[in-house]
Design a protein around this motif. Structure first.
Motif, PDB file in Angstrom:
ATOM      1  N   THR A 148      61.391  28.559  40.437  1.00  0.00           N
ATOM      2  CA  THR A 148      61.853  29.830  40.118  1.00  0.00           C
ATOM      3  C   THR A 148      63.406  29.634  39.767  1.00  0.00           C
ATOM      4  O   THR A 148      64.076  28.827  40.048  1.00  0.00           O
ATOM      5  CB  THR A 148      61.726  30.609  41.467  1.00  0.00           C
ATOM      6  OG1 THR A 148      62.395  30.063  42.638  1.00  0.00           O
ATOM      7  CG2 THR A 148      60.131  30.804  41.708  1.00  0.00           C
ATOM      8  N   ASP A 149      63.761  30.972  39.252  1.00  0.00           N
ATOM      9  CA  ASP A 149      65.119  30.966  38.671  1.00  0.00           C
ATOM     10  C   ASP A 149      65.490  32.527  39.091  1.00  0.00           C
ATOM     11  O   ASP A 149      64.629  33.384  38.834  1.00  0.00           O
ATOM     12  CB  ASP A 149      65.473  30.763  37.296  1.00  0.00           C
ATOM     13  CG  ASP A 149      66.759  30.634  36.713  1.00  0.00           C
ATOM     14  OD1 ASP A 149      67.445  30.168  37.637  1.00  0.00           O
ATOM     15  OD2 ASP A 149      67.132  30.931  35.798  1.00  0.00           O
ATOM     16  N   TYR A 150      66.995  32.643  39.295  1.00  0.00           N
ATOM     17  CA  TYR A 150      67.240  33.970  39.791  1.00  0.00           C
ATOM     18  C   TYR A 150      68.706  34.336  39.300  1.00  0.00           C
ATOM     19  O   TYR A 150      69.493  33.274  38.937  1.00  0.00           O
ATOM     20  CB  TYR A 150      67.454  34.360  41.401  1.00  0.00           C
ATOM     21  CG  TYR A 150      66.069  34.143  41.853  1.00  0.00           C
ATOM     22  CD1 TYR A 150      65.209  35.204  42.172  1.00  0.00           C
ATOM     23  CD2 TYR A 150      65.595  32.994  42.320  1.00  0.00           C
ATOM     24  CE1 TYR A 150      64.252  34.993  42.878  1.00  0.00           C
ATOM     25  CE2 TYR A 150      64.647  32.903  43.193  1.00  0.00           C
ATOM     26  CZ  TYR A 150      63.839  33.934  43.274  1.00  0.00           C
ATOM     27  OH  TYR A 150      62.624  33.391  44.107  1.00  0.00           O
ATOM     28  N   VAL A 151      69.090  35.408  38.722  1.00  0.00           N
ATOM     29  CA  VAL A 151      70.340  35.826  38.321  1.00  0.00           C
ATOM     30  C   VAL A 151      71.286  35.707  39.806  1.00  0.00           C
ATOM     31  O   VAL A 151      70.816  35.984  40.663  1.00  0.00           O
ATOM     32  CB  VAL A 151      70.418  37.306  37.484  1.00  0.00           C
ATOM     33  CG1 VAL A 151      69.840  36.893  36.414  1.00  0.00           C
ATOM     34  CG2 VAL A 151      69.959  38.418  38.327  1.00  0.00           C
ATOM     35  N   ASP A 152      72.443  35.716  39.492  1.00  0.00           N
ATOM     36  CA  ASP A 152      73.426  35.498  40.888  1.00  0.00           C
ATOM     37  C   ASP A 152      73.401  36.879  41.676  1.00  0.00           C
ATOM     38  O   ASP A 152      73.463  36.790  42.891  1.00  0.00           O
ATOM     39  CB  ASP A 152      74.757  35.199  40.396  1.00  0.00           C
ATOM     40  CG  ASP A 152      74.960  33.805  39.761  1.00  0.00           C
ATOM     41  OD1 ASP A 152      75.924  33.520  39.364  1.00  0.00           O
ATOM     42  OD2 ASP A 152      74.092  33.067  40.029  1.00  0.00           O
ATOM     43  N   SER A 153      73.280  37.937  40.881  1.00  0.00           N
ATOM     44  CA  SER A 153      73.341  39.107  41.816  1.00  0.00           C
ATOM     45  C   SER A 153      72.187  39.428  42.472  1.00  0.00           C
ATOM     46  O   SER A 153      72.235  40.339  43.516  1.00  0.00           O
ATOM     47  CB  SER A 153      73.460  40.084  40.672  1.00  0.00           C
ATOM     48  OG  SER A 153      72.355  40.391  39.882  1.00  0.00           O
ATOM     49  N   VAL A 154      71.212  38.819  42.621  1.00  0.00           N
ATOM     50  CA  VAL A 154      69.939  38.917  43.354  1.00  0.00           C
ATOM     51  C   VAL A 154      69.569  37.592  44.204  1.00  0.00           C
ATOM     52  O   VAL A 154      68.698  37.705  44.753  1.00  0.00           O
ATOM     53  CB  VAL A 154      68.696  39.443  42.540  1.00  0.00           C
ATOM     54  CG1 VAL A 154      69.011  40.530  41.576  1.00  0.00           C
ATOM     55  CG2 VAL A 154      68.020  38.251  41.991  1.00  0.00           C
ATOM     56  N   LYS A 155      70.245  36.551  44.003  1.00  0.00           N
ATOM     57  CA  LYS A 155      70.111  35.551  44.768  1.00  0.00           C
ATOM     58  C   LYS A 155      70.088  35.630  46.151  1.00  0.00           C
ATOM     59  O   LYS A 155      71.054  36.194  46.602  1.00  0.00           O
ATOM     60  CB  LYS A 155      70.823  33.991  44.515  1.00  0.00           C
ATOM     61  CG  LYS A 155      70.460  33.617  42.944  1.00  0.00           C
ATOM     62  CD  LYS A 155      71.288  32.589  42.734  1.00  0.00           C
ATOM     63  CE  LYS A 155      70.967  31.909  41.449  1.00  0.00           C
ATOM     64  NZ  LYS A 155      71.754  30.744  40.989  1.00  0.00           N
ATOM     65  N   GLY A 156      69.066  35.258  47.152  1.00  0.00           N
ATOM     66  CA  GLY A 156      69.201  35.400  48.565  1.00  0.00           C
ATOM     67  C   GLY A 156      68.635  36.878  48.972  1.00  0.00           C
ATOM     68  O   GLY A 156      68.374  37.089  50.057  1.00  0.00           O
ATOM     69  N   ARG A 157      68.380  37.511  48.042  1.00  0.00           N
ATOM     70  CA  ARG A 157      67.776  38.889  48.223  1.00  0.00           C
ATOM     71  C   ARG A 157      66.230  39.113  47.594  1.00  0.00           C
ATOM     72  O   ARG A 157      65.536  39.784  48.295  1.00  0.00           O
ATOM     73  CB  ARG A 157      68.678  40.107  48.080  1.00  0.00           C
ATOM     74  CG  ARG A 157      69.956  39.960  48.505  1.00  0.00           C
ATOM     75  CD  ARG A 157      71.122  41.260  48.212  1.00  0.00           C
ATOM     76  NE  ARG A 157      71.124  41.234  46.931  1.00  0.00           N
ATOM     77  CZ  ARG A 157      70.633  42.279  45.919  1.00  0.00           C
ATOM     78  NH1 ARG A 157      69.915  43.403  46.592  1.00  0.00           N
ATOM     79  NH2 ARG A 157      70.833  42.504  44.778  1.00  0.00           N
ATOM     80  N   PHE A 158      66.117  38.560  46.475  1.00  0.00           N
ATOM     81  CA  PHE A 158      64.985  38.813  45.713  1.00  0.00           C
ATOM     82  C   PHE A 158      64.108  37.432  45.879  1.00  0.00           C
ATOM     83  O   PHE A 158      64.798  36.331  45.865  1.00  0.00           O
ATOM     84  CB  PHE A 158      65.018  39.103  44.304  1.00  0.00           C
ATOM     85  CG  PHE A 158      65.637  40.542  44.180  1.00  0.00           C
ATOM     86  CD1 PHE A 158      66.082  41.175  45.142  1.00  0.00           C
ATOM     87  CD2 PHE A 158      65.673  41.122  42.841  1.00  0.00           C
ATOM     88  CE1 PHE A 158      66.681  42.493  45.065  1.00  0.00           C
ATOM     89  CE2 PHE A 158      66.303  42.352  42.730  1.00  0.00           C
ATOM     90  CZ  PHE A 158      66.467  43.270  43.672  1.00  0.00           C
TER      91      PHE A 158
END
Length: 131
Positions: free
Chosen positions: A60-70
């Motif tokens: 998976t991959d996430y943008v920084d603004s949602v890492k740890g939350r999504f």
């Protein structure tokens, strides 16, 4: 043809949680990387998260603004993709879309992929975070 339908959006208070679902039909999911995008009025649709295929180990991959939350996940046997969202913030307010990529057998994706990378889209589900 691959069809996608999002659900699970709604109105929540800051700090609340929602789980979005994307139901696929028409084709099986196993060869497609999937992404979640979001869009607010007057702005470009932007990537949030993506999940790669089984042959890519479901990474998976996430943008920084949602890492740890999504958290993005998928269940290929059920033709479903999910986005679990916790600790929601007002800036998360947007219409959220799921999408399947245009190179399904490659099975790769990035959270910052341009929307042109994706060939199949749902019609979106509204997420509103407000007091």
């Amino acid at each position: 043809q691959l069809q996608l339908v999002e659900s699970g959006g709604g109105l929540v208070q800051p700090g609340g949680s929602l789980k979005l679902s994307c139901a696929a039909s028409g084709r099986t999911l196993d060869n497609y990387a999937f992404a979640w995008f979001r869009q607010v009025p007057g702005k470009e649709r932007e990537g949030v998260s993506c999940i790669r295929t089984r042959k890519r180990s479901y990474t998976t991959d996430y943008v920084d603004s949602v890492k740890g939350r999504f958290t993005i996940s998928r269940d290929d046997a059920k033709n479903m993709v999910y986005l679990q969202m916790i600790n929601l913030k007002p800036e998360d307010t947007a219409v959220y879309y799921c999408a399947a990529d245009s190179r399904p057998f490659l099975g790769l994706c990035s959270a910052v992929d341009d929307k042109g990378r994706y060939a199949y889209w749902g019609h979106g589900t509204q997420v509103s975070v407000s007091s």
